[in-house]
Design a protein around this motif. Structure first.
Motif, PDB file in Angstrom:
ATOM      1  N   THR A  70      25.273  -0.319  53.510  1.00 53.64           N
ATOM      2  CA  THR A  70      24.677   1.021  53.397  1.00 53.64           C
ATOM      3  C   THR A  70      24.593   1.482  51.947  1.00 53.64           C
ATOM      4  O   THR A  70      23.681   2.220  51.589  1.00 53.64           O
ATOM      5  CB  THR A  70      25.435   2.067  54.233  1.00 53.64           C
ATOM      6  OG1 THR A  70      26.797   2.118  53.800  1.00 53.64           O
ATOM      7  CG2 THR A  70      25.368   1.742  55.726  1.00 53.64           C
ATOM      8  N   LEU A  76      22.808   5.745  58.366  1.00 54.82           N
ATOM      9  CA  LEU A  76      22.437   4.459  57.788  1.00 54.82           C
ATOM     10  C   LEU A  76      23.167   3.326  58.515  1.00 54.82           C
ATOM     11  O   LEU A  76      22.623   2.239  58.696  1.00 54.82           O
ATOM     12  CB  LEU A  76      22.767   4.429  56.295  1.00 54.82           C
ATOM     13  CG  LEU A  76      22.058   5.480  55.435  1.00 54.82           C
ATOM     14  CD1 LEU A  76      22.514   5.380  53.985  1.00 54.82           C
ATOM     15  CD2 LEU A  76      20.554   5.359  55.553  1.00 54.82           C
ATOM     16  N   GLU A  77      24.389   3.601  58.970  1.00 52.91           N
ATOM     17  CA  GLU A  77      25.202   2.623  59.682  1.00 52.91           C
ATOM     18  C   GLU A  77      24.586   2.190  61.004  1.00 52.91           C
ATOM     19  O   GLU A  77      24.978   1.192  61.590  1.00 52.91           O
ATOM     20  CB  GLU A  77      26.614   3.180  59.965  1.00 52.91           C
ATOM     21  CG  GLU A  77      27.430   3.419  58.728  1.00 52.91           C
ATOM     22  CD  GLU A  77      27.262   4.826  58.143  1.00 52.91           C
ATOM     23  OE1 GLU A  77      26.217   5.475  58.375  1.00 52.91           O
ATOM     24  OE2 GLU A  77      28.166   5.270  57.439  1.00 52.91           O
TER      25      GLU A  77
END
Length: 174
Positions: A70, A109-110
């Motif tokens: 990320t 984002l993960e």
């Protein structure tokens, strides 16, 4: 009262606009103003979430499941701070202190959220009850479940976009 899933709200809103003869230009969702009515969730019309096409079930082992990945896609604070300032006004928050908000990726984002999309970033208020920290905990648990193969990426993304506060329980992870 049950919630209407966020993707359905967005689709219905688009249909209603089209029926009224109106069009929405990509990137202008915030121009009309955003509602605080949905807190602790973002307004589903302004911030419906946005998925990174580079992150799929087939690519998770080379993207989100790689430690530190990320950081390679996270936008710089110069971008998110300017956007946060703009969106605080669009959400109509009376408190305009930037430090009272986290410019949050609605689809983290993960879990394959788009890093710079205005449809995926919103000024999440810091609550005294730890709500923004609670969302981070949910995001981390969902990522671990996806990377362990316990939940599909699509199911985790859908659960967080529908209602992050119930995402773990809806997937049987709480």
């Amino acid at each position: 009262m049950s919630r209407i899933p966020r993707p359905l709200v967005t689709a219905l809103s688009s249909l209603a606009l089209a029926a009224a003869g109106l069009t929405v230009t990509t990137g202008s969702a915030h121009a009309a103003g955003c509602s605080q009515h949905y807190l602790p969730l973002p307004d589903p019309v302004c911030t419906p979430g946005d998925l990174n096409p580079d992150v799929t079930q087939d690519t998770i082992d080379s993207t989100i499941c790689v430690s530190g990945w990320t950081a390679t896609v996270r936008p710089p604070s110069s971008y998110t701070t300017a956007l946060k300032k703009q969106q605080i006004a669009e959400y109509g928050y009376s408190d305009t202190n930037l430090s009272d908000y986290e410019e949050d990726h609605f689809v983290p984002l993960e879990l394959g959220g788009v890093p710079r999309s205005e449809e995926n970033l919103w000024p999440e208020p810091h609550y005294g009850d730890g709500t923004s920290a609670d969302k981070d905990t949910v995001e981390n648990k969902l990522k671990r479940a996806v990377c362990a193969g316990d939940v599909s990426l699509a199911d985790a993304q859908n659960a967080i976009m529908t209602d992050w506060t119930t995402a773990l329980s809806s997937l049987g992870l709480s």
